[in-house]
Design a protein around this motif. Structure first.
Motif, PDB file in Angstrom:
ATOM      1  N   VAL A 164       0.859  -1.184   0.000  1.00 10.28           N
ATOM      2  CA  VAL A 164       0.000   0.000   0.000  1.00 10.28           C
ATOM      3  C   VAL A 164       0.899   1.239   0.000  1.00 10.28           C
ATOM      4  O   VAL A 164       1.796   1.362   0.834  1.00 10.28           O
ATOM      5  CB  VAL A 164      -0.926   0.009   1.240  1.00 10.28           C
ATOM      6  N   LYS A 165       0.665   2.131  -0.959  1.00  7.70           N
ATOM      7  CA  LYS A 165       1.449   3.373  -1.035  1.00  7.70           C
ATOM      8  C   LYS A 165       0.508   4.567  -1.071  1.00  7.70           C
ATOM      9  O   LYS A 165      -0.580   4.496  -1.636  1.00  7.70           O
ATOM     10  CB  LYS A 165       2.340   3.374  -2.292  1.00  7.70           C
ATOM     11  N   PHE A 166       0.967   5.653  -0.473  1.00  7.33           N
ATOM     12  CA  PHE A 166       0.156   6.868  -0.354  1.00  7.33           C
ATOM     13  C   PHE A 166       0.834   7.986  -1.138  1.00  7.33           C
ATOM     14  O   PHE A 166       1.978   8.332  -0.869  1.00  7.33           O
ATOM     15  CB  PHE A 166       0.051   7.230   1.136  1.00  7.33           C
ATOM     16  N   PHE A 167       0.116   8.503  -2.142  1.00  8.17           N
ATOM     17  CA  PHE A 167       0.665   9.572  -2.979  1.00  8.17           C
ATOM     18  C   PHE A 167       0.134  10.915  -2.496  1.00  8.17           C
ATOM     19  O   PHE A 167      -1.063  11.078  -2.285  1.00  8.17           O
ATOM     20  CB  PHE A 167       0.271   9.340  -4.446  1.00  8.17           C
ATOM     21  N   TRP A 190      -4.315   6.095   9.934  1.00  7.31           N
ATOM     22  CA  TRP A 190      -3.022   6.297   9.255  1.00  7.31           C
ATOM     23  C   TRP A 190      -3.117   7.450   8.250  1.00  7.31           C
ATOM     24  O   TRP A 190      -2.283   8.345   8.234  1.00  7.31           O
ATOM     25  CB  TRP A 190      -2.611   4.995   8.561  1.00  7.31           C
ATOM     26  N   VAL A 191      -4.169   7.421   7.437  1.00  7.04           N
ATOM     27  CA  VAL A 191      -4.348   8.455   6.413  1.00  7.04           C
ATOM     28  C   VAL A 191      -4.611   9.813   7.062  1.00  7.04           C
ATOM     29  O   VAL A 191      -4.029  10.831   6.680  1.00  7.04           O
ATOM     30  CB  VAL A 191      -5.509   8.077   5.448  1.00  7.04           C
ATOM     31  N   ILE A 244       4.523   7.454   0.109  1.00 12.15           N
ATOM     32  CA  ILE A 244       4.823   6.959   1.465  1.00 12.15           C
ATOM     33  C   ILE A 244       4.319   5.518   1.578  1.00 12.15           C
ATOM     34  O   ILE A 244       3.175   5.224   1.217  1.00 12.15           O
ATOM     35  CB  ILE A 244       4.118   7.829   2.532  1.00 12.15           C
ATOM     36  N   ASP A 245       5.169   4.628   2.082  1.00 12.71           N
ATOM     37  CA  ASP A 245       4.761   3.235   2.288  1.00 12.71           C
ATOM     38  C   ASP A 245       3.884   3.106   3.513  1.00 12.71           C
ATOM     39  O   ASP A 245       4.187   3.665   4.552  1.00 12.71           O
ATOM     40  CB  ASP A 245       5.989   2.346   2.492  1.00 12.71           C
ATOM     41  N   CYS A 246       2.796   2.362   3.366  1.00 14.94           N
ATOM     42  CA  CYS A 246       1.911   2.109   4.508  1.00 14.94           C
ATOM     43  C   CYS A 246       2.102   0.641   4.886  1.00 14.94           C
ATOM     44  O   CYS A 246       1.547  -0.244   4.250  1.00 14.94           O
ATOM     45  CB  CYS A 246       0.467   2.381   4.092  1.00 14.94           C
ATOM     46  N   THR A 265       6.379   9.555  15.036  1.00 18.49           N
ATOM     47  CA  THR A 265       6.117   8.191  15.520  1.00 18.49           C
ATOM     48  C   THR A 265       4.616   7.908  15.492  1.00 18.49           C
ATOM     49  O   THR A 265       4.181   6.828  15.093  1.00 18.49           O
ATOM     50  CB  THR A 265       6.665   8.009  16.958  1.00 18.49           C
ATOM     51  N   ALA A 266       3.819   8.898  15.914  1.00 13.10           N
ATOM     52  CA  ALA A 266       2.357   8.733  15.942  1.00 13.10           C
ATOM     53  C   ALA A 266       1.819   8.359  14.557  1.00 13.10           C
ATOM     54  O   ALA A 266       0.869   7.581  14.433  1.00 13.10           O
ATOM     55  CB  ALA A 266       1.698  10.019  16.432  1.00 13.10           C
ATOM     56  N   LYS A 267       2.454   8.893  13.514  1.00 13.09           N
ATOM     57  CA  LYS A 267       1.991   8.588  12.145  1.00 13.09           C
ATOM     58  C   LYS A 267       2.147   7.110  11.820  1.00 13.09           C
ATOM     59  O   LYS A 267       1.403   6.558  11.030  1.00 13.09           O
ATOM     60  CB  LYS A 267       2.809   9.402  11.130  1.00 13.09           C
ATOM     61  N   ASP A 268       3.154   6.481  12.434  1.00 11.01           N
ATOM     62  CA  ASP A 268       3.443   5.080  12.112  1.00 11.01           C
ATOM     63  C   ASP A 268       2.806   4.066  13.046  1.00 11.01           C
ATOM     64  O   ASP A 268       3.000   2.872  12.897  1.00 11.01           O
ATOM     65  CB  ASP A 268       4.966   4.856  12.085  1.00 11.01           C
ATOM     66  N   VAL A 269       2.079   4.550  14.062  1.00  4.18           N
ATOM     67  CA  VAL A 269       1.415   3.612  14.978  1.00  4.18           C
ATOM     68  C   VAL A 269      -0.084   3.940  15.024  1.00  4.18           C
ATOM     69  O   VAL A 269      -0.600   4.410  16.042  1.00  4.18           O
ATOM     70  CB  VAL A 269       2.048   3.673  16.394  1.00  4.18           C
ATOM     71  N   PRO A 270      -0.792   3.687  13.907  1.00  7.91           N
ATOM     72  CA  PRO A 270      -2.199   4.088  13.853  1.00  7.91           C
ATOM     73  C   PRO A 270      -3.111   3.228  14.717  1.00  7.91           C
ATOM     74  O   PRO A 270      -4.280   3.539  14.892  1.00  7.91           O
ATOM     75  CB  PRO A 270      -2.552   3.923  12.362  1.00  7.91           C
TER      76      PRO A 270
END
Length: 329
Positions: free
Chosen positions: A48-51, A74-75, A60-62, A121-126
């Motif tokens: 999953v990638k976020f453009f 996450w989004v 960004i890799d999800c 860090t918060a962005k990566d721990v949804p």
């Protein structure tokens, strides 16, 4: 599985359509889209990638997100603030008790490096709610003086991490926080194996022992004691050698009945295995083993068959791992 993830992804798209219509969801079957697969270097499925902002450069890799609710969080954290700003103790308590786990950052002021690392860090721990505060009353209520990240489990603080400018990095904090989704020692089975691999810690230590043996409770307590010290660096796993469904794990580590209790470390990235040099599962031996591994001093454990009795009988010698070095070199 891909199917499962695909459904959760679709559910996230459906729910966000109302809340955030600017965020579009799409899916690509790369078996037919070779150019796209190559351009974005897709190696595993699903990816999953976020453009962002209409650019196809550096999406960004999800990673590791499996549930619709986590996709949505996450989004949202990528497109807005990643942590809730807390201005009162009531607000803090509401976040701490809303879920099983919560992470709160207590800061003296909100413009320093530590806050930035916390928000990243918060962005990566949804999977968990994140809140932050610079409010003196709130800090005083929890007895916190320094810039500190606190993990709360079931409403109680279970870990304090002092944040010093420039000292911590996002990856270390992400690993540490995600380990709280696991128990201190996780027993390996079909259900937990997925959770174990979801936590981004590449070092796993495994204790192989029958859980019904007389010595089990003492060994287990020692193992748990050591686990607390290496949280976020090494994931502690228990493998019950009486459970026949764990057969493949014993085979992989070449564990025989005569070997148990046995302790091994596995590095997931290199697939390298290490054997604890001491036989006794004491807190001291475990800590020494883990520390020597983290310092890069542990010896690689190469599984080997026993040396055959007649290895020397014929002109062509029979070599196995255990006699290879001695005979050849």
């Amino acid at each position: 599985s891909s199917q499962n993830l695909s459904e959760e992804f679709a559910e996230a798209a459906r729910r966000l359509k109302k809340e955030a219509p600017r965020i579009q969801f799409g899916k690509i079957d790369v078996t037919h889209q070779h150019d796209l697969r190559k351009e974005f270097n897709i190696r595993e499925f699903p990816t999953v990638k976020f453009f962002v902002d209409g650019s196809r450069e550096d999406p960004i890799d999800c990673k590791g997100v499996r549930k619709a609710s986590a996709f949505i969080t996450w989004v949202k954290r990528r497109t807005g603030p990643s942590a809730v700003l807390i201005n009162s103790t009531d607000q803090a308590e509401a976040i701490i008790h809303a879920d099983d786990l919560a992470v709160i950052g207590f800061f003296k002021e909100l413009d320093n490096d530590s806050v930035e690392v916390f928000c990243e860090t918060a962005k990566d721990v949804p999977e968990m709610p994140f809140g932050m505060t610079a409010n003196e009353d709130v800090r005083a209520n929890y007895g916190i003086q320094k810039n500190t990240l606190v993990v709360f489990k079931k409403g109680k603080p279970v870990h304090n991490e002092v944040l010093e400018d420039g000292r911590q990095n996002k990856l270390d904090l992400t690993r540490l926080i995600k380990t709280f989704t696991l128990d201190l020692v996780t027993e390996y089975n079909l259900e937990t194996s997925v959770k174990i691999f979801d936590v981004p810690v590449e070092n796993h230590i495994l204790l192989f022992t029958p859980t019904n043996s007389e010595t089990f409770s003492a060994i287990y307590e020692n193992y748990k004691s050591a686990a607390a010290e290496f949280r976020g660096k090494i994931t502690f796993v228990l493998v019950d050698t009486n459970e026949t469904r764990n057969g493949r794990v014993f085979e992989y580590f070449r564990i025989r009945e005569i070997d148990v209790p046995a302790v091994r470390i596995l590095n997931l990235t290199s697939d390298a295995k290490y054997k604890m040099p001491a036989d006794e599962v004491t807190v001291e031996n475990l800590k020494e083993f883990c520390q020597s591994y983290l310092n890069g001093k542990a010896k690689l454990h190469l599984s080997s068959e026993e040396i055959p009795e007649d290895w020397d009988k014929t002109p062509v010698k029979v070599l196995v791992g255990k006699n290879f070095n001695r005979i050849v070199f």
